[in-house]
Design a protein around this motif. Structure first.
Motif, PDB file in Angstrom:
ATOM      1  N   SER A 112      -9.073 -20.993  -0.624  1.00  0.00           N
ATOM      2  CA  SER A 112      -8.220 -20.408  -1.651  1.00  0.00           C
ATOM      3  C   SER A 112      -6.767 -20.815  -1.357  1.00  0.00           C
ATOM      4  O   SER A 112      -6.015 -20.810  -2.616  1.00  0.00           O
ATOM      5  CB  SER A 112      -8.255 -18.832  -1.367  1.00  0.00           C
ATOM      6  N   GLY A 113      -6.380 -21.462  -0.255  1.00  0.00           N
ATOM      7  CA  GLY A 113      -5.063 -21.970  -0.085  1.00  0.00           C
ATOM      8  C   GLY A 113      -4.581 -22.239   1.122  1.00  0.00           C
ATOM      9  O   GLY A 113      -5.394 -22.148   2.038  1.00  0.00           O
ATOM     10  N   ILE A 114      -3.564 -22.867   1.240  1.00  0.00           N
ATOM     11  CA  ILE A 114      -3.039 -23.317   2.797  1.00  0.00           C
ATOM     12  C   ILE A 114      -1.696 -22.689   2.821  1.00  0.00           C
ATOM     13  O   ILE A 114      -0.715 -22.571   2.340  1.00  0.00           O
ATOM     14  CB  ILE A 114      -2.774 -25.031   2.688  1.00  0.00           C
ATOM     15  N   ILE A 115      -1.699 -22.198   4.432  1.00  0.00           N
ATOM     16  CA  ILE A 115      -0.452 -21.588   4.756  1.00  0.00           C
ATOM     17  C   ILE A 115       0.225 -22.246   5.769  1.00  0.00           C
ATOM     18  O   ILE A 115      -0.375 -22.439   6.909  1.00  0.00           O
ATOM     19  CB  ILE A 115      -0.762 -19.920   5.140  1.00  0.00           C
ATOM     20  N   GLY A 116       1.512 -22.497   5.486  1.00  0.00           N
ATOM     21  CA  GLY A 116       2.103 -23.398   6.621  1.00  0.00           C
ATOM     22  C   GLY A 116       2.941 -22.303   7.326  1.00  0.00           C
ATOM     23  O   GLY A 116       3.990 -21.922   6.510  1.00  0.00           O
ATOM     24  N   ILE A 117       3.107 -22.441   8.804  1.00  0.00           N
ATOM     25  CA  ILE A 117       3.908 -21.546   9.521  1.00  0.00           C
ATOM     26  C   ILE A 117       4.444 -22.276  10.679  1.00  0.00           C
ATOM     27  O   ILE A 117       4.011 -22.855  11.378  1.00  0.00           O
ATOM     28  CB  ILE A 117       3.261 -20.363  10.198  1.00  0.00           C
ATOM     29  N   GLY A 118       5.871 -22.583  10.393  1.00  0.00           N
ATOM     30  CA  GLY A 118       6.555 -23.416  11.543  1.00  0.00           C
ATOM     31  C   GLY A 118       7.793 -24.253  11.057  1.00  0.00           C
ATOM     32  O   GLY A 118       8.380 -23.579   9.857  1.00  0.00           O
ATOM     33  N   GLY A 119       8.290 -25.096  11.538  1.00  0.00           N
ATOM     34  CA  GLY A 119       9.392 -25.796  11.123  1.00  0.00           C
ATOM     35  C   GLY A 119       9.119 -26.888  10.214  1.00  0.00           C
ATOM     36  O   GLY A 119       8.020 -26.987   9.623  1.00  0.00           O
ATOM     37  N   GLY A 120      10.154 -27.763   9.977  1.00  0.00           N
ATOM     38  CA  GLY A 120       9.713 -28.759   8.845  1.00  0.00           C
ATOM     39  C   GLY A 120       8.408 -29.587   8.823  1.00  0.00           C
ATOM     40  O   GLY A 120       7.805 -29.730   7.829  1.00  0.00           O
TER      41      GLY A 120
ATOM     42  N   THR B  52       9.751 -21.012  10.602  1.00  0.00           N
ATOM     43  CA  THR B  52       9.964 -20.196  11.831  1.00  0.00           C
ATOM     44  C   THR B  52      11.387 -20.786  12.388  1.00  0.00           C
ATOM     45  O   THR B  52      11.690 -20.501  13.676  1.00  0.00           O
ATOM     46  CB  THR B  52       8.808 -20.561  12.774  1.00  0.00           C
ATOM     47  N   ILE B  53      12.076 -21.639  11.579  1.00  0.00           N
ATOM     48  CA  ILE B  53      13.396 -22.307  12.079  1.00  0.00           C
ATOM     49  C   ILE B  53      14.053 -22.576  10.959  1.00  0.00           C
ATOM     50  O   ILE B  53      13.386 -22.899   9.860  1.00  0.00           O
ATOM     51  CB  ILE B  53      13.090 -23.588  13.093  1.00  0.00           C
ATOM     52  N   SER B  54      15.163 -22.747  11.095  1.00  0.00           N
ATOM     53  CA  SER B  54      16.294 -22.681   9.814  1.00  0.00           C
ATOM     54  C   SER B  54      16.913 -24.230   9.846  1.00  0.00           C
ATOM     55  O   SER B  54      17.513 -24.610  10.844  1.00  0.00           O
ATOM     56  CB  SER B  54      17.321 -21.535   9.709  1.00  0.00           C
ATOM     57  N   GLY B  55      16.797 -24.823   8.603  1.00  0.00           N
ATOM     58  CA  GLY B  55      17.711 -26.120   8.530  1.00  0.00           C
ATOM     59  C   GLY B  55      17.099 -27.049   7.842  1.00  0.00           C
ATOM     60  O   GLY B  55      17.921 -27.972   7.060  1.00  0.00           O
ATOM     61  N   THR B  56      15.827 -27.317   7.798  1.00  0.00           N
ATOM     62  CA  THR B  56      15.293 -28.702   7.251  1.00  0.00           C
ATOM     63  C   THR B  56      15.327 -28.482   5.703  1.00  0.00           C
ATOM     64  O   THR B  56      15.244 -29.474   4.955  1.00  0.00           O
ATOM     65  CB  THR B  56      13.818 -28.781   7.452  1.00  0.00           C
TER      66      THR B  56
ATOM     67  N   VAL C 247      -0.375 -23.702  11.890  1.00  0.00           N
ATOM     68  CA  VAL C 247       0.461 -23.065  12.550  1.00  0.00           C
ATOM     69  C   VAL C 247       1.099 -23.872  13.695  1.00  0.00           C
ATOM     70  O   VAL C 247       0.376 -24.477  14.307  1.00  0.00           O
ATOM     71  CB  VAL C 247       0.006 -21.992  12.934  1.00  0.00           C
ATOM     72  N   ASP C 248       2.305 -23.886  13.842  1.00  0.00           N
ATOM     73  CA  ASP C 248       2.933 -24.615  14.979  1.00  0.00           C
ATOM     74  C   ASP C 248       2.406 -24.175  16.291  1.00  0.00           C
ATOM     75  O   ASP C 248       2.122 -23.057  16.417  1.00  0.00           O
ATOM     76  CB  ASP C 248       4.537 -24.283  15.095  1.00  0.00           C
ATOM     77  N   ASP C 249       1.825 -24.821  17.265  1.00  0.00           N
ATOM     78  CA  ASP C 249       1.166 -24.556  18.291  1.00  0.00           C
ATOM     79  C   ASP C 249       2.077 -23.908  19.417  1.00  0.00           C
ATOM     80  O   ASP C 249       1.597 -23.461  20.571  1.00  0.00           O
ATOM     81  CB  ASP C 249       0.642 -25.724  18.988  1.00  0.00           C
ATOM     82  N   PHE C 250       3.446 -23.633  19.180  1.00  0.00           N
ATOM     83  CA  PHE C 250       4.228 -22.887  19.956  1.00  0.00           C
ATOM     84  C   PHE C 250       3.645 -21.293  19.819  1.00  0.00           C
ATOM     85  O   PHE C 250       3.836 -20.928  20.887  1.00  0.00           O
ATOM     86  CB  PHE C 250       5.521 -22.833  19.229  1.00  0.00           C
TER      87      PHE C 250
END
Length: 351
Positions: free
Chosen positions: A85-93, A133-137, A34-37
């Motif tokens: 079981s899996g990896i969850i990515g939460i953040g920008g590119g 969590t941000i759009s464009g990449t 997760v993005d540390d933001f």
């Protein structure tokens, strides 16, 4: 292609229901990158954590690196008796690419730099789910995970890279600062320009690229409500990522990779720094880009390359010229007759 996607305001609340049937056992955790933001915002309490699931907060201040992927993989393997079981990515590119790369390397031998290239991955990745969590990449939909390696910036491009599931919740983008919103959105816009004007263009990529371009023009040059703008930019990112998955990007991205490799310039602003000087190659796109900057009051930094040595320029030029597919898409198979190392250095010197 990503086989499963959920879109809509508040759809993040469905994450627990999605993960439950995918969990292998109580001893096989889900790892949330997760993005540390979000680290001090009580965000972890909103995650559907069970058993020994783990949340790892990671800074997105720098581009993702192959060594960073290797360190995360080593940490996970050392801590747990069986694969997650899996990896969850939460953040920008950055976070989305890290999650893709970690899920690949947990199930493949060697180190991440060995897989920078096209179709080098031989075994499927672990289950991985992305939440932008941000759009464009376009990282949420693409078949690549772009990494800074010891001697190049290049993606792990493979059919195993794409996410198994994506959640597109526009509510996440409410807190994005304006300049970051613009730079990351321009990544999507430039994807469209480079895809739609490239020699690799085909009907499949064109259909997605045209829709993404239409949405970008609405968001950055139109006057639409904020909620609608968030939704449309999130879909523009998705369509833009799909467009380049079936074609390729071009000059701005090739040069941006050089800037990033040498100077650590973030990808979105790097594209903007380069694209402003590419009117010769993308006249309509640069004109629209200038309109967008004026409308949103964006001023790009100057003098980024002012104090570089010849060795510095040689590194940037070599990294950029190494991305041959991007140059061929932009200029055709004889691109080396147009872009020499000397000419490319002169282009960098304008930045």
């Amino acid at each position: 292609m990503v086989p499963r996607v959920i879109f809509g305001s508040g759809c993040f609340s469905q994450l627990g229901d999605i993960l439950l049937p995918v969990r292998k056992s109580s001893e096989a955790p889900f790892i949330f990158l997760v993005d540390d933001f979000f680290e001090n915002k009580g965000f972890a309490k909103q995650l559907p954590l069970m058993f020994n699931d783990e949340v790892i907060f990671i800074s997105a201040d720098e581009e993702p690196k192959t060594a960073q992927v290797d360190a995360l993989v080593a940490r996970i393997k050392e801590k747990y008796d069986e694969l997650p079981s899996g990896i969850i990515g939460i953040g920008g590119g950055t976070l989305l690419d890290l999650a893709k790369a970690v899920s690949i390397m947990l199930n493949n031998h060697g180190v991440a730099k060995d897989y920078q290239g096209w179709d080098l991955v031989t075994r499927p990745a672990l289950y991985h789910l992305g939440i932008p969590t941000i759009s464009g990449t376009g990282a949420e939909v693409s078949r690549t995970t772009v990494l800074l390696g010891p001697d190049k910036k290049l993606g792990i491009n493979s059919d195993y890279t794409t996410y198994d599931q994506v959640l597109l919740d526009p509510d996440f983008t409410k807190t994005v600062p304006k300049e970051q919103w613009f730079y990351t959105g321009m990544d999507c816009f430039i994807h469209c320009v480079e895809s739609l004007t490239g020699t690799y263009l085909n009907a499949f990529s064109q259909s997605y690229g045209e829709k993404a371009m239409e949405l970008c023009l609405e968001v950055f040059l139109g006057d639409i409500p904020e909620e609608e703008s968030r939704e449309k930019l999130m879909m523009a990112s998705w369509h833009g990522g799909m467009s380049i998955a079936y074609s390729q990007v071009g000059i701005a991205h090739a040069m941006s990779y050089g800037l990033s490799y040498l100077l650590g310039v973030k990808h979105g602003i790097g594209n903007c720094l380069v694209f402003q000087h590419l009117e010769e190659f993308y006249p309509e796109g640069v004109a629209q880009f200038n309109q967008m900057m004026a409308k949103h009051g964006i001023e790009l930094p100057k003098g980024i390359c002012a104090n570089l040595t010849q060795d510095d320029f040689d590194i940037m030029v070599n990294v950029s010229l190494g991305l041959e597919a991007l140059w061929e898409n932009a200029l055709g198979p004889d691109w080396k007759k147009t872009i020499t190392p000397e000419r490319l250095q002169a282009m960098f010197q304008k930045i």
